[in-house]
Design a protein around this motif. Structure first.
Motif, mmCIF file in Angstrom:
data_model
loop_
_atom_site.group_PDB
_atom_site.id
_atom_site.type_symbol
_atom_site.label_atom_id
_atom_site.label_comp_id
_atom_site.label_asym_id
_atom_site.label_seq_id
_atom_site.Cartn_x
_atom_site.Cartn_y
_atom_site.Cartn_z
ATOM 1 N N PRO A 92 0.799 -1.227 0.000
ATOM 2 C CA PRO A 92 0.000 0.000 0.000
ATOM 3 C C PRO A 92 0.831 1.276 0.000
ATOM 4 O O PRO A 92 1.955 1.309 0.495
ATOM 5 N N ILE A 93 0.240 2.318 -0.570
ATOM 6 C CA ILE A 93 0.780 3.670 -0.474
ATOM 7 C C ILE A 93 -0.168 4.445 0.428
ATOM 8 O O ILE A 93 -1.358 4.593 0.128
ATOM 9 N N VAL A 94 0.342 4.925 1.561
ATOM 10 C CA VAL A 94 -0.506 5.461 2.626
ATOM 11 C C VAL A 94 -0.225 6.937 2.856
ATOM 12 O O VAL A 94 0.929 7.366 2.914
ATOM 13 N N GLU A 95 -1.305 7.708 3.006
ATOM 14 C CA GLU A 95 -1.229 9.096 3.462
ATOM 15 C C GLU A 95 -2.040 9.190 4.742
ATOM 16 O O GLU A 95 -3.179 8.708 4.799
ATOM 17 N N LEU A 96 -1.483 9.819 5.753
ATOM 18 C CA LEU A 96 -2.193 9.938 7.022
ATOM 19 C C LEU A 96 -3.284 10.990 6.978
ATOM 20 O O LEU A 96 -4.241 10.935 7.723
ATOM 21 N N ASP A 112 -9.073 5.662 -8.533
ATOM 22 C CA ASP A 112 -9.509 4.848 -9.658
ATOM 23 C C ASP A 112 -8.331 4.221 -10.371
ATOM 24 O O ASP A 112 -8.452 3.163 -10.992
ATOM 25 N N ASP A 113 -7.163 4.860 -10.253
ATOM 26 C CA ASP A 113 -5.969 4.462 -10.995
ATOM 27 C C ASP A 113 -5.149 3.407 -10.263
ATOM 28 O O ASP A 113 -4.622 2.483 -10.888
ATOM 29 N N ILE A 114 -5.010 3.525 -8.943
ATOM 30 C CA ILE A 114 -4.139 2.605 -8.205
ATOM 31 C C ILE A 114 -4.814 2.014 -6.973
ATOM 32 O O ILE A 114 -4.143 1.630 -6.022
ATOM 33 N N ASN A 255 -3.841 4.174 -1.017
ATOM 34 C CA ASN A 255 -3.896 4.209 -2.475
ATOM 35 C C ASN A 255 -5.031 5.100 -2.970
ATOM 36 O O ASN A 255 -5.782 4.766 -3.880
ATOM 37 N N GLY A 256 -5.153 6.247 -2.320
ATOM 38 C CA GLY A 256 -6.103 7.253 -2.740
ATOM 39 C C GLY A 256 -7.503 7.091 -2.196
ATOM 40 O O GLY A 256 -8.355 7.948 -2.439
#
Length: 298
Positions: A92-96, A112-114, A255-256
């Motif tokens: 995963p790519i995570v933003e807090l 929608d992309d990732i 992931n967004g």
């Protein structure tokens, strides 16, 4: 600064301008941050040893190089994933918190992309199908460019993309769930788990919800997908009980998309995200393999 130093500095600067795009291509093909970073680094090494005078378009050269390396890496990764313990999920790519410079439209496009759901579904495609689909649908590569990249005719590339698009559409319809509804369900599920309320957990999910848990054989996880709201509820509440009051849930963008970080005694244990449709959570993805959580910044 002599000419060689000037050329080297220009080369480094030019490459860095396109590094982010190169990573986007690699991550979408591989579903792994670590592997994507390795591919971009290999592209950098090749750039260092390439006769740049023969390159007319650095961005095109870089995307092509990264895509080819990604396809090769994915073929190798597929062999490893065949013996992977339990379900394999993307890293995963995570933003807090919401990125201040990203508009709601940007976040919807990113999700929608990732989204984990899409990347997980793309595992069903062959490496070439996956690369062709992503480059055409996400990065606007033409069939002529794909033909040069894959060493196939334009007609064959058109067929490859069409076949991949159909498989993606059939297995991953775009529900376009409202971001607020997605966030509401993520919050409601987190609150229901924290309150150890089985009925509230069940009410967040569709009756035929599917739960995937990736522990990689290194931590406790469901070795097979779980099906049905009652089974999934029992599993989630069982995990919470084992934490013995040390568990906290923190909202995040995964992931967004709205998701949750599960911490036990302030240590990240699980990253959770969801697919949502019709006001219910239809799929839950729980990334628990510690190797895939090392880059998450708390």
């Amino acid at each position: 600064m002599n000419k060689n130093d000037t050329d080297q500095a220009f080369g480094e600067e030019a490459f860095e301008q396109h590094r982010a795009r190169a990573f986007k291509v690699a991550y979408r093909i591989l579903g792994s941050v670590a592997d994507a970073e390795d591919v971009v680094q290999e592209a950098w090494l090749r750039w260092q040893n390439t006769d740049r005078a023969g390159i007319r378009n650095l961005e095109a050269w870089l995307v092509t190089t990264v895509a080819r390396l990604g396809i090769d890496q994915l073929r190798s990764a597929r062999a490893r994933r065949e013996i992977y313990v339990g379900p394999w999920l993307p890293e995963p790519i995570v933003e807090l918190a919401d990125a201040p410079d990203a508009s709601p439209e940007d976040r919807v496009a990113l999700a929608d992309d990732i989204s984990i759901a899409l990347l997980h579904m793309l595992e069903r495609l062959s490496p070439e199908e996956r690369a062709a689909f992503l480059l055409h649908e996400t990065f606007d590569y033409g069939y002529g460019e794909l033909a040069a990249l894959l060493g196939k005719s334009e007609a064959a590339c058109r067929q490859t993309v069409s076949r991949a698009r159909k498989r993606v559409r059939d297995a991953h319809p775009r529900f376009n769930a409202d971001a607020r509804e997605h966030r509401r369900l993520a919050t409601a599920l987190g609150s229901a788990i924290a309150a150890a309320n089985p009925q509230a957990v069940i009410e967040c999910m569709s009756e035929d919800v599917v739960f995937y848990s990736d522990g990689g054989g290194k931590v406790i996880a469901a070795l097979n997908p779980l099906y049905g709201s009652e089974n999934v509820s029992r599993f989630l509440l069982g995990v919470a009980r084992k934490a013995k009051g040390l568990m906290t849930l923190r909202p995040a963008l995964v992931n967004g998309e709205p998701g949750l970080l599960l911490l036990v005694d302030e240590k990240l244990e699980t990253v959770v995200t969801f697919a949502v449709d019709g006001g219910c959570i239809t799929t839950i993805y729980a990334m628990r393999n510690p190797d895939k959580l090392t880059r998450v910044q708390l």
